[in-house]
Design a protein around this motif. Structure first.
Motif, PDB file in Angstrom:
ATOM      1  N   VAL A   1      23.430   3.944 -45.334  1.00 32.94           N
ATOM      2  CA  VAL A   1      24.380   3.313 -44.664  1.00 32.94           C
ATOM      3  C   VAL A   1      24.746   3.803 -43.331  1.00 32.94           C
ATOM      4  O   VAL A   1      24.899   2.784 -42.531  1.00 32.94           O
ATOM      5  N   LEU A   2      24.660   5.024 -43.226  1.00 31.11           N
ATOM      6  CA  LEU A   2      24.925   5.648 -41.781  1.00 31.11           C
ATOM      7  C   LEU A   2      23.761   5.335 -40.623  1.00 31.11           C
ATOM      8  O   LEU A   2      23.884   4.861 -39.525  1.00 31.11           O
ATOM      9  N   LEU A   3      22.661   5.182 -41.391  1.00 32.25           N
ATOM     10  CA  LEU A   3      21.206   4.762 -40.696  1.00 32.25           C
ATOM     11  C   LEU A   3      21.527   3.321 -40.152  1.00 32.25           C
ATOM     12  O   LEU A   3      21.191   2.928 -38.867  1.00 32.25           O
ATOM     13  N   VAL A   4      22.040   2.360 -40.876  1.00 35.60           N
ATOM     14  CA  VAL A   4      22.211   1.009 -40.557  1.00 35.60           C
ATOM     15  C   VAL A   4      23.424   0.706 -39.568  1.00 35.60           C
ATOM     16  O   VAL A   4      23.052   0.099 -38.581  1.00 35.60           O
ATOM     17  N   ALA A   5      24.260   1.633 -39.674  1.00 33.72           N
ATOM     18  CA  ALA A   5      25.308   1.714 -38.894  1.00 33.72           C
ATOM     19  C   ALA A   5      24.940   2.140 -37.330  1.00 33.72           C
ATOM     20  O   ALA A   5      25.240   1.612 -36.281  1.00 33.72           O
ATOM     21  N   TYR A   6      24.000   3.326 -37.414  1.00 33.65           N
ATOM     22  CA  TYR A   6      23.447   3.780 -36.174  1.00 33.65           C
ATOM     23  C   TYR A   6      22.587   2.379 -35.507  1.00 33.65           C
ATOM     24  O   TYR A   6      22.722   2.428 -34.117  1.00 33.65           O
ATOM     25  N   GLY A   7      21.781   1.834 -36.332  1.00 24.19           N
ATOM     26  CA  GLY A   7      20.995   0.737 -35.932  1.00 24.19           C
ATOM     27  C   GLY A   7      21.765  -0.121 -35.130  1.00 24.19           C
ATOM     28  O   GLY A   7      21.453  -0.679 -33.979  1.00 24.19           O
ATOM     29  N   TRP A   8      22.802  -0.530 -35.785  1.00 27.21           N
ATOM     30  CA  TRP A   8      23.810  -1.584 -34.888  1.00 27.21           C
ATOM     31  C   TRP A   8      24.437  -0.925 -33.678  1.00 27.21           C
ATOM     32  O   TRP A   8      24.506  -1.742 -32.677  1.00 27.21           O
ATOM     33  N   HIS A   9      24.913   0.318 -33.425  1.00 28.60           N
ATOM     34  CA  HIS A   9      25.413   1.013 -32.564  1.00 28.60           C
ATOM     35  C   HIS A   9      24.291   1.138 -31.240  1.00 28.60           C
ATOM     36  O   HIS A   9      24.547   0.872 -30.063  1.00 28.60           O
ATOM     37  N   ALA A  10      23.183   1.366 -31.642  1.00 34.39           N
ATOM     38  CA  ALA A  10      22.232   1.711 -30.815  1.00 34.39           C
ATOM     39  C   ALA A  10      21.756   0.459 -30.079  1.00 34.39           C
ATOM     40  O   ALA A  10      21.227   0.477 -28.896  1.00 34.39           O
ATOM     41  N   LEU A  11      21.567  -0.637 -30.826  1.00 37.59           N
ATOM     42  CA  LEU A  11      21.179  -2.144 -30.103  1.00 37.59           C
ATOM     43  C   LEU A  11      22.218  -2.475 -29.351  1.00 37.59           C
ATOM     44  O   LEU A  11      22.035  -3.320 -28.497  1.00 37.59           O
ATOM     45  N   ARG A  12      23.539  -2.190 -29.730  1.00 38.86           N
ATOM     46  CA  ARG A  12      24.735  -2.661 -28.940  1.00 38.86           C
ATOM     47  C   ARG A  12      24.815  -1.897 -27.549  1.00 38.86           C
ATOM     48  O   ARG A  12      25.317  -2.618 -26.729  1.00 38.86           O
ATOM     49  N   VAL A  13      24.824  -0.705 -27.773  1.00 36.83           N
ATOM     50  CA  VAL A  13      25.003   0.057 -26.381  1.00 36.83           C
ATOM     51  C   VAL A  13      23.503   0.151 -25.528  1.00 36.83           C
ATOM     52  O   VAL A  13      23.577   0.791 -24.332  1.00 36.83           O
ATOM     53  N   GLY A  14      22.311   0.159 -26.074  1.00 38.85           N
ATOM     54  CA  GLY A  14      21.190   0.514 -25.486  1.00 38.85           C
ATOM     55  C   GLY A  14      20.751  -0.251 -24.197  1.00 38.85           C
ATOM     56  O   GLY A  14      20.226  -0.050 -23.238  1.00 38.85           O
ATOM     57  N   GLY A  15      21.393  -1.696 -23.965  1.00 40.86           N
ATOM     58  CA  GLY A  15      21.129  -2.187 -22.510  1.00 40.86           C
ATOM     59  C   GLY A  15      22.264  -2.068 -21.534  1.00 40.86           C
ATOM     60  O   GLY A  15      22.198  -2.478 -20.395  1.00 40.86           O
ATOM     61  N   ARG A  16      23.316  -1.357 -22.037  1.00 44.37           N
ATOM     62  CA  ARG A  16      24.433  -1.097 -20.759  1.00 44.37           C
ATOM     63  C   ARG A  16      23.867   0.054 -19.895  1.00 44.37           C
ATOM     64  O   ARG A  16      23.506   0.979 -20.171  1.00 44.37           O
ATOM     65  N   GLU A  17      24.103  -0.429 -18.886  1.00 48.12           N
ATOM     66  CA  GLU A  17      23.965   0.644 -17.565  1.00 48.12           C
ATOM     67  C   GLU A  17      24.652   1.932 -17.683  1.00 48.12           C
ATOM     68  O   GLU A  17      25.876   2.046 -18.068  1.00 48.12           O
ATOM     69  N   GLY A  18      23.917   2.944 -17.508  1.00 45.40           N
ATOM     70  CA  GLY A  18      24.529   4.422 -17.878  1.00 45.40           C
ATOM     71  C   GLY A  18      24.670   4.910 -19.215  1.00 45.40           C
ATOM     72  O   GLY A  18      25.122   5.859 -19.351  1.00 45.40           O
ATOM     73  N   ARG A  19      24.296   4.173 -20.055  1.00 44.14           N
ATOM     74  CA  ARG A  19      24.380   4.679 -21.548  1.00 44.14           C
ATOM     75  C   ARG A  19      22.864   4.114 -22.242  1.00 44.14           C
ATOM     76  O   ARG A  19      22.380   3.532 -22.115  1.00 44.14           O
ATOM     77  N   ALA A  20      22.766   5.270 -23.155  1.00 41.95           N
ATOM     78  CA  ALA A  20      21.664   5.591 -23.751  1.00 41.95           C
ATOM     79  C   ALA A  20      21.766   5.969 -24.929  1.00 41.95           C
ATOM     80  O   ALA A  20      22.320   7.104 -25.334  1.00 41.95           O
ATOM     81  N   PRO A  21      21.144   5.376 -26.203  1.00 44.84           N
ATOM     82  CA  PRO A  21      21.393   5.951 -27.514  1.00 44.84           C
ATOM     83  C   PRO A  21      20.497   7.178 -27.792  1.00 44.84           C
ATOM     84  O   PRO A  21      19.614   7.461 -26.710  1.00 44.84           O
ATOM     85  N   LEU A  22      20.914   7.959 -28.628  1.00 45.81           N
ATOM     86  CA  LEU A  22      20.146   9.092 -28.991  1.00 45.81           C
ATOM     87  C   LEU A  22      18.456   8.743 -29.084  1.00 45.81           C
ATOM     88  O   LEU A  22      17.482   9.208 -28.591  1.00 45.81           O
TER      89      LEU A  22
END
Length: 480
Positions: A252-273
């Motif tokens: 469940v946490l891994l799926v939540a991370y996937g949603w988070h990473a895809l949401r912030v991955g394209g934002r300038e100045g922010r990079a997922p782990l």
């Protein structure tokens, strides 16, 4: 020699590669010492669980957390490697990891109880978790695309021998010294590693480079997810609800991370782990999928082979560990050879040859417990062939991973590759442990045959890796 980006791995020409410079080889020696320390420590401690249990007047169930806590700490910190490089620089982050590992080793040697030893092993694991991905990132960035295969082959040569040396050193330490020296031996070697690294690892110029922010939300989601998955997979065979609940929580946490990473991955100045957009690159996705399956095959077989000889043949722990020597030697020899040719030829034929060797080397073990079973010479030869196959597969696969990403993405790629390899190992070991238990319960009194049946599953895991291997490029591109 240069690389032509094609969106897939193995885009290198077949011209004769240039020699590796002495400075790069010195870096390789230093950066190989870190993973060797961590691997030796793991194998030595596995041999010493029983003496530690007696010395600390503890139970086996409690002392098992000495090993489990270390693995969980590694899972917790490994995803941070990409961010640590951007924040502190690869050299400083790697040195800090080694220093923390050495400090944890010294504290383990001074432990006064089971609880303190487990806590200090966690400190050791926090340092050890980033040593390998950071070391790989440093070497790949220093080597450049045209030398990745040879550099990684050189690095893997001593690392592949650590599982053989660990049981030997562990046996010698436990026969002649106190158990505390299993950890204290890391201190002088670790300090030597730090001194050599301070002299031979170059200081990168980071002026003008942006300093990434820590992805706190990703850390809160991903590290516990991986920790829960590794713990759950390691304990699911013990029965009870803890293992399945941990696996479900991790998923469940891994799926939540996937949603988070895809949401912030394209934002300038922010990079997922771990940037999931890397998996949109065919070369990276294919190579990491293959690495996941290879991790499942490697770690599960390293668990099954010694266990068979201990439970069925009644071999001692050190001798059982030494039975993996032919496999490690096979890996060492072929990794050096494949490293020399991986920079010149397409990965698909090399990897398919390696998988074929692994499949052939596994067949003999499917006959365990049937009749007289395989002859000793066949077992030794099969282990060497399995190891040779793994050595052929690993280097072209790693070269494919790193040649498919840009230089600045190498640290993040290294973190992702190592995380997936660990998860593959945990999953493969958990699945095969459950299979072995089910077969043993269904065939009481036939322990050897149960292992033979379980190795058919190992064979199936090896065969599964053919699917991603077929997606590698089959021809080398000419250099630009």
């Amino acid at each position: 020699m240069s690389v032509t980006k094609t969106g897939g791995p193995g885009a290198v020409g077949a011209a004769r590669p240039e020699p590796l410079p002495p400075g790069l080889m010195k870096m390789g020696v230093v950066l190989a010492l870190g993973p060797i320390l961590a691997l030796l420590d793991t194998t030595i401690v596995n041999v010493g669980i029983d003496p530690v249990t007696r010395a600390l007047h503890s139970s086996t169930a409690a002392v098992q957390w000495v090993a489990t806590g270390y693995l969980l700490a590694i899972s917790l910190t490994m995803p941070l490697s990409g961010w640590a490089v951007g924040r502190f620089g690869a050299r400083r982050a790697w040195l800090s990891s080694v220093v923390l590992f050495v400090l944890g080793s010294a504290l383990c040697g001074l432990a006064w109880s089971t609880g303190s030893l487990i806590a200090f092993r966690v400190v050791q694991g926090i340092g050890g978790g980033m040593i390998q991905p950071l070391g790989q990132a440093i070497m790949v960035q220093a080597a450049g695309p045209s030398r990745i295969g040879r550099v990684m082959g050189t690095l893997l040569l001593p690392v592949s021998l650590a599982p053989v040396l660990g049981p030997i050193l562990g046996g010698l330490v436990l026969d002649h010294l106190d158990w505390r020296w299993m950890f204290l031996l890391n201190v002088p070697v670790g300090l030597l590693t730090v001194l050599l690294a301070a002299r031979w690892l170059p200081v990168a110029d980071r002026s003008g480079l942006p300093v990434p922010r820590l992805d706190v939300t990703g850390l809160v989601l991903l590290s516990p997810a991986l920790t829960a998955l590794v713990y759950g997979l390691a304990t699911i065979g013990a029965g009870g609800a803890a293992g399945p609940v941990a696996v479900a929580t991790g998923a469940v946490l891994l799926v939540a991370y996937g949603w988070h990473a895809l949401r912030v991955g394209g934002r300038e100045g922010r990079a997922p782990l771990i940037d999931l957009r890397l998996f949109a690159r065919r070369g990276f996705a294919v190579a990491t999928a293959n690495g996941f399956l290879q991790g499942a095959v490697l770690y599960s077989s390293m668990f099954l082979v010694p266990l068979y000889y201990q439970q069925v043949e009644h071999t001692g722990a050190v001798a059982a560990g030494l039975l993996l020597a032919p496999q490690a030697l096979g890996t060492a020899v072929t990794s050096l050879i494949s490293g020399r040719i991986a920079d010149r030829f397409a990965p698909r034929p090399l990897i398919l040859i390696g998988i074929g060797c692994s499949l052939l080397g596994t067949l003999a073990f499917t006959q365990l417990g049937r009749g007289a079973g395989p002859a000793d010479w066949l077992v030794v030869g099969s282990l060497a062939l399995r190891g040779a196959g793994m050595g052929i597969v690993v280097i072209p696969g790693m070269a494919a991973v790193y040649s498919s990403v840009d230089k600045v993405q190498v640290p993040a790629a290294a973190g992702a590759v190592n995380v997936l390899n660990r998860l593959g190992g945990a999953l493969g070991t958990a699945v095969l442990t459950l299979v072995l238990q089910e077969v043993q319960e269904g065939q009481p009194g036939s322990a050897g045959a149960a292992f033979g049946t379980t190795f058919w599953w190992v064979l199936a895991l090896s065969a599964l890796s053919i699917a991603p291997a077929l997606l590698y490029p089959g021809t080398a591109r000419k250099p630009a």
